[in-house]
Design an enzyme around this catalytic site. Sequence first.
Site, PDB file in Angstrom:
ATOM      1  N   CYS A  73      -1.567   0.864   7.364  1.00  0.00           N
ATOM      2  CA  CYS A  73      -3.002   0.554   7.442  1.00  0.00           C
ATOM      3  C   CYS A  73      -3.357  -0.689   6.627  1.00  0.00           C
ATOM      4  CB  CYS A  73      -3.850   1.738   6.966  1.00  0.00           C
ATOM      5  SG  CYS A  73      -3.701   3.241   7.942  1.00  0.00           S
ATOM      6  N   ARG A  74      -3.562  -0.505   5.319  1.00  0.00           N
ATOM      7  CA  ARG A  74      -4.098  -1.579   4.475  1.00  0.00           C
ATOM      8  C   ARG A  74      -3.159  -2.762   4.329  1.00  0.00           C
ATOM      9  NH1 ARG A  74      -5.396   2.484  -0.299  1.00  0.00           N
ATOM     10  NH2 ARG A  74      -3.576   3.418   0.697  1.00  0.00           N
ATOM     11  N   SER A  75      -1.909  -2.527   3.947  1.00  0.00           N
ATOM     12  CA  SER A  75      -1.024  -3.671   3.688  1.00  0.00           C
ATOM     13  C   SER A  75      -0.692  -4.467   4.943  1.00  0.00           C
ATOM     14  CB  SER A  75       0.232  -3.255   2.920  1.00  0.00           C
ATOM     15  OG  SER A  75       1.016  -2.329   3.623  1.00  0.00           O
ATOM     16  N   ASN A  81       2.354   1.608   4.464  1.00  0.00           N
ATOM     17  CA  ASN A  81       2.557   0.363   5.203  1.00  0.00           C
ATOM     18  C   ASN A  81       2.182   0.476   6.677  1.00  0.00           C
ATOM     19  OD1 ASN A  81       5.228  -1.864   6.127  1.00  0.00           O
ATOM     20  ND2 ASN A  81       3.296  -2.458   5.214  1.00  0.00           N
ATOM     21  N   CYS A 127       0.852  -1.191   0.000  1.00  0.00           N
ATOM     22  CA  CYS A 127       0.000   0.000   0.000  1.00  0.00           C
ATOM     23  C   CYS A 127       0.888   1.241   0.000  1.00  0.00           C
ATOM     24  CB  CYS A 127      -1.002  -0.023   1.148  1.00  0.00           C
ATOM     25  SG  CYS A 127      -0.320   0.271   2.802  1.00  0.00           S
ATOM     26  N   ASP A 181      -7.919   4.383   1.095  1.00  0.00           N
ATOM     27  CA  ASP A 181      -7.075   4.508   2.274  1.00  0.00           C
ATOM     28  C   ASP A 181      -7.929   4.891   3.478  1.00  0.00           C
ATOM     29  OD1 ASP A 181      -5.083   4.911   4.137  1.00  0.00           O
ATOM     30  OD2 ASP A 181      -3.841   6.119   2.803  1.00  0.00           O
TER      31      ASP A 181
END
Length: 182
Positions: A19-21, A17, A14, A137
């Site tokens: 939140c999402r990933s 690095n 993402c 995001d």
Amino acid sequence: MYSASRPYRIIAVCTGNICRSPMAELMLAEAFDAAGLADVVAVDSAGITSYEVGRPIDPRAARKLSAHRILSTSHVARVWRQEWFRDRDLILALDVDHYGWLQQAATGQGDLAKIRMLRSFDPAVAGRNTLELGIDDPWYGGHRDFDATWDLINAAVPGIVGFARNAIAGKQDDTQQVRSTS
């Protein structure tokens, strides 16, 4: 191409690095453990920018993972390294800008064949245009945005586990690995 002499390596990518990933990384690690594949699949994550390098996971992402009994305390944000194209078997982009960035950074067809949108593994949206497969995001939002991120990642997890299981068993052919979502 995957070799049985080492784990099947997956990386989620993402922006920063935090939140999402890392959510995808930890959710996938949990799923591979539950599937009995933790010894043959390794999952990690990175960001395409260095904005957050060295920072822990966003507290809202950590709270969402913790609600599902997934620990995230050891996560430290890091930035993508070019050699990971060689070392990873599957590269999962969390949003379309990450997908485009990874494609631009790729050095050949072998690298490009490894890059997939994470949501392309969700049967409800598989086959859709890449532009429709991004995960916004959640950093800019609140807890509901992290709930939505969890749900979108979670819907793709079984497909990713099945894909990796087939790759480990040698059942993937090149057309399955290169399957386009464009």
